[in-house]
Design a protein around this motif. Structure first.
Motif, PDB file in Angstrom:
ATOM      1  N   ILE A   1       0.802  -1.217  -0.013  1.00  0.00           N
ATOM      2  CA  ILE A   1      -0.037  -0.106   0.101  1.00  0.00           C
ATOM      3  C   ILE A   1       0.927   1.177  -0.125  1.00  0.00           C
ATOM      4  N   ALA A   2       0.561   2.201  -1.028  1.00  0.00           N
ATOM      5  CA  ALA A   2       1.267   3.494  -0.996  1.00  0.00           C
ATOM      6  C   ALA A   2       0.424   4.469  -1.572  1.00  0.00           C
ATOM      7  N   ILE A   3       0.643   5.532  -1.240  1.00  0.00           N
ATOM      8  CA  ILE A   3       0.062   6.792  -1.928  1.00  0.00           C
ATOM      9  C   ILE A   3       0.335   6.843  -3.309  1.00  0.00           C
ATOM     10  N   GLY A   4      -0.637   6.960  -4.181  1.00  0.00           N
ATOM     11  CA  GLY A   4      -0.516   7.216  -5.682  1.00  0.00           C
ATOM     12  C   GLY A   4      -0.884   5.488  -6.230  1.00  0.00           C
ATOM     13  N   LEU A   5      -0.971   4.615  -5.287  1.00  0.00           N
ATOM     14  CA  LEU A   5      -1.249   3.260  -5.981  1.00  0.00           C
ATOM     15  C   LEU A   5      -2.523   3.146  -6.563  1.00  0.00           C
ATOM     16  N   PRO A   6      -2.580   2.754  -8.021  1.00  0.00           N
ATOM     17  CA  PRO A   6      -3.731   2.898  -9.014  1.00  0.00           C
ATOM     18  C   PRO A   6      -4.653   1.641  -8.394  1.00  0.00           C
ATOM     19  N   VAL A   7      -6.037   2.140  -8.223  1.00  0.00           N
ATOM     20  CA  VAL A   7      -7.076   1.318  -7.563  1.00  0.00           C
ATOM     21  C   VAL A   7      -8.469   1.273  -8.430  1.00  0.00           C
ATOM     22  N   GLU A   8      -9.112   0.215  -8.175  1.00  0.00           N
ATOM     23  CA  GLU A   8     -10.577   0.136  -8.730  1.00  0.00           C
ATOM     24  C   GLU A   8     -11.344  -0.031  -7.605  1.00  0.00           C
ATOM     25  N   VAL A   9     -12.491   0.425  -7.920  1.00  0.00           N
ATOM     26  CA  VAL A   9     -13.928  -0.173  -7.065  1.00  0.00           C
ATOM     27  C   VAL A   9     -14.506  -1.226  -7.579  1.00  0.00           C
ATOM     28  N   VAL A  10     -14.624  -2.056  -6.503  1.00  0.00           N
ATOM     29  CA  VAL A  10     -15.317  -3.245  -6.754  1.00  0.00           C
ATOM     30  C   VAL A  10     -16.622  -3.439  -5.704  1.00  0.00           C
ATOM     31  N   PHE A  11     -17.665  -4.113  -6.020  1.00  0.00           N
ATOM     32  CA  PHE A  11     -18.531  -4.274  -4.905  1.00  0.00           C
ATOM     33  C   PHE A  11     -18.358  -5.732  -4.193  1.00  0.00           C
ATOM     34  N   ALA A  12     -18.841  -5.641  -2.921  1.00  0.00           N
ATOM     35  CA  ALA A  12     -18.618  -7.065  -2.171  1.00  0.00           C
ATOM     36  C   ALA A  12     -19.784  -6.825  -1.125  1.00  0.00           C
ATOM     37  N   PRO A  13     -20.176  -8.209  -0.757  1.00  0.00           N
ATOM     38  CA  PRO A  13     -21.135  -8.197   0.364  1.00  0.00           C
ATOM     39  C   PRO A  13     -20.460  -7.652   1.718  1.00  0.00           C
ATOM     40  N   HIS A  14     -20.991  -6.871   2.453  1.00  0.00           N
ATOM     41  CA  HIS A  14     -20.453  -6.275   3.739  1.00  0.00           C
ATOM     42  C   HIS A  14     -21.001  -7.131   4.660  1.00  0.00           C
ATOM     43  N   TYR A  15     -20.520  -7.030   6.083  1.00  0.00           N
ATOM     44  CA  TYR A  15     -20.680  -7.883   7.182  1.00  0.00           C
ATOM     45  C   TYR A  15     -22.342  -7.808   7.555  1.00  0.00           C
ATOM     46  N   ARG A  16     -23.015  -6.902   7.247  1.00  0.00           N
ATOM     47  CA  ARG A  16     -24.473  -6.908   7.475  1.00  0.00           C
ATOM     48  C   ARG A  16     -25.364  -7.305   6.333  1.00  0.00           C
ATOM     49  N   GLY A  17     -24.745  -7.673   5.207  1.00  0.00           N
ATOM     50  CA  GLY A  17     -25.377  -8.063   4.070  1.00  0.00           C
ATOM     51  C   GLY A  17     -25.503  -7.242   2.827  1.00  0.00           C
ATOM     52  N   GLU A  18     -24.998  -6.004   3.028  1.00  0.00           N
ATOM     53  CA  GLU A  18     -25.109  -4.883   2.145  1.00  0.00           C
ATOM     54  C   GLU A  18     -24.264  -5.184   0.991  1.00  0.00           C
ATOM     55  N   LEU A  19     -24.454  -4.769  -0.089  1.00  0.00           N
ATOM     56  CA  LEU A  19     -23.410  -4.626  -1.184  1.00  0.00           C
ATOM     57  C   LEU A  19     -22.847  -3.295  -1.340  1.00  0.00           C
ATOM     58  N   LEU A  20     -21.420  -3.226  -0.851  1.00  0.00           N
ATOM     59  CA  LEU A  20     -20.861  -1.837  -0.614  1.00  0.00           C
ATOM     60  C   LEU A  20     -19.642  -1.996  -1.475  1.00  0.00           C
ATOM     61  N   PRO A  21     -19.176  -0.596  -1.862  1.00  0.00           N
ATOM     62  CA  PRO A  21     -17.850  -0.509  -2.667  1.00  0.00           C
ATOM     63  C   PRO A  21     -16.750  -0.971  -1.567  1.00  0.00           C
ATOM     64  N   THR A  22     -15.734  -1.723  -2.293  1.00  0.00           N
ATOM     65  CA  THR A  22     -14.411  -1.955  -1.685  1.00  0.00           C
ATOM     66  C   THR A  22     -13.356  -1.321  -2.812  1.00  0.00           C
ATOM     67  N   LEU A  23     -12.174  -1.228  -2.340  1.00  0.00           N
ATOM     68  CA  LEU A  23     -10.915  -0.739  -3.459  1.00  0.00           C
ATOM     69  C   LEU A  23     -10.172  -2.199  -3.485  1.00  0.00           C
ATOM     70  N   ARG A  24      -9.633  -2.047  -4.673  1.00  0.00           N
ATOM     71  CA  ARG A  24      -8.508  -3.122  -4.810  1.00  0.00           C
ATOM     72  C   ARG A  24      -7.544  -2.489  -5.527  1.00  0.00           C
ATOM     73  N   GLU A  25      -6.214  -3.085  -5.537  1.00  0.00           N
ATOM     74  CA  GLU A  25      -5.174  -2.586  -6.348  1.00  0.00           C
ATOM     75  C   GLU A  25      -5.181  -2.859  -7.814  1.00  0.00           C
ATOM     76  N   VAL A  26      -5.154  -1.922  -8.601  1.00  0.00           N
ATOM     77  CA  VAL A  26      -4.949  -2.448 -10.262  1.00  0.00           C
ATOM     78  C   VAL A  26      -3.494  -2.722 -10.485  1.00  0.00           C
ATOM     79  N   ARG A  27      -3.257  -3.953 -10.920  1.00  0.00           N
ATOM     80  CA  ARG A  27      -1.946  -4.520 -11.198  1.00  0.00           C
ATOM     81  C   ARG A  27      -1.866  -4.537 -12.590  1.00  0.00           C
ATOM     82  N   SER A  28      -0.856  -3.943 -13.249  1.00  0.00           N
ATOM     83  CA  SER A  28      -0.606  -3.846 -14.849  1.00  0.00           C
ATOM     84  C   SER A  28       0.087  -5.062 -15.228  1.00  0.00           C
TER      85      SER A  28
END
Length: 140
Positions: free
Chosen positions: A113-140
């Motif tokens: 993890i570092a400032i400037g890391l390319p990321v994308e939003v993906v949706f995943a179920p959360h603890y209480r069942g909601e579908l919420l955005p999460t972030l993941r690294e975009v690897r080239s």
């Protein structure tokens, strides 16, 4: 004790209001939308009833591309809550559209993890069942 079985979490249920219901509805569909002021075009997140720039109440929304860079982050180790895996990486991403979003980064390697890391939003179920955005690294 409220009679519920299993570990208790301190994570609150998201508060859905008239001002943010459109955002949660889009999230349930796996879409990331950003509120836009109709008169001046200013984008805003999180959702708000009025534009901070021109004070208009007139808005619509645009679908975000979901890509950006990590603007800031925190790595939490404690207090442990059953809703999360630890260490818990929490990112503040600046999206291509210019707004920022805070989201968990489940499964992220804290050493990468570092400032400037390319990321994308993906949706995943959360603890209480909601579908919420999460972030993941975009690897080239």
């Amino acid at each position: 004790m409220n009679g519920a079985s299993g570990p208790q979490s301190a994570v609150p249920v998201p508060v859905v209001t008239e001002d943010n219901a459109f955002w949660f509805a889009a999230a349930r569909e796996g879409r990331l939308v950003i509120q836009r002021c109709v008169p001046c075009g200013e984008l805003r997140h999180p959702p708000a009833p009025t534009c901070a720039l021109c004070r208009s109440f007139d808005w619509d929304c645009v679908e975000a591309c979901g890509r950006g860079t990590l603007h800031s982050y925190a790595i939490a180790y404690y207090p442990k809550d059953p809703a999360f895996d630890y260490p818990l990486v929490i990112g503040l991403a600046e999206l291509a559209e210019g707004v920022r979003i805070v989201a968990d980064m489940p499964g992220a390697d804290p050493s990468r993890i570092a400032i400037g890391l390319p990321v994308e939003v993906v949706f995943a179920p959360h603890y209480r069942g909601e579908l919420l955005p999460t972030l993941r690294e975009v690897r080239s």
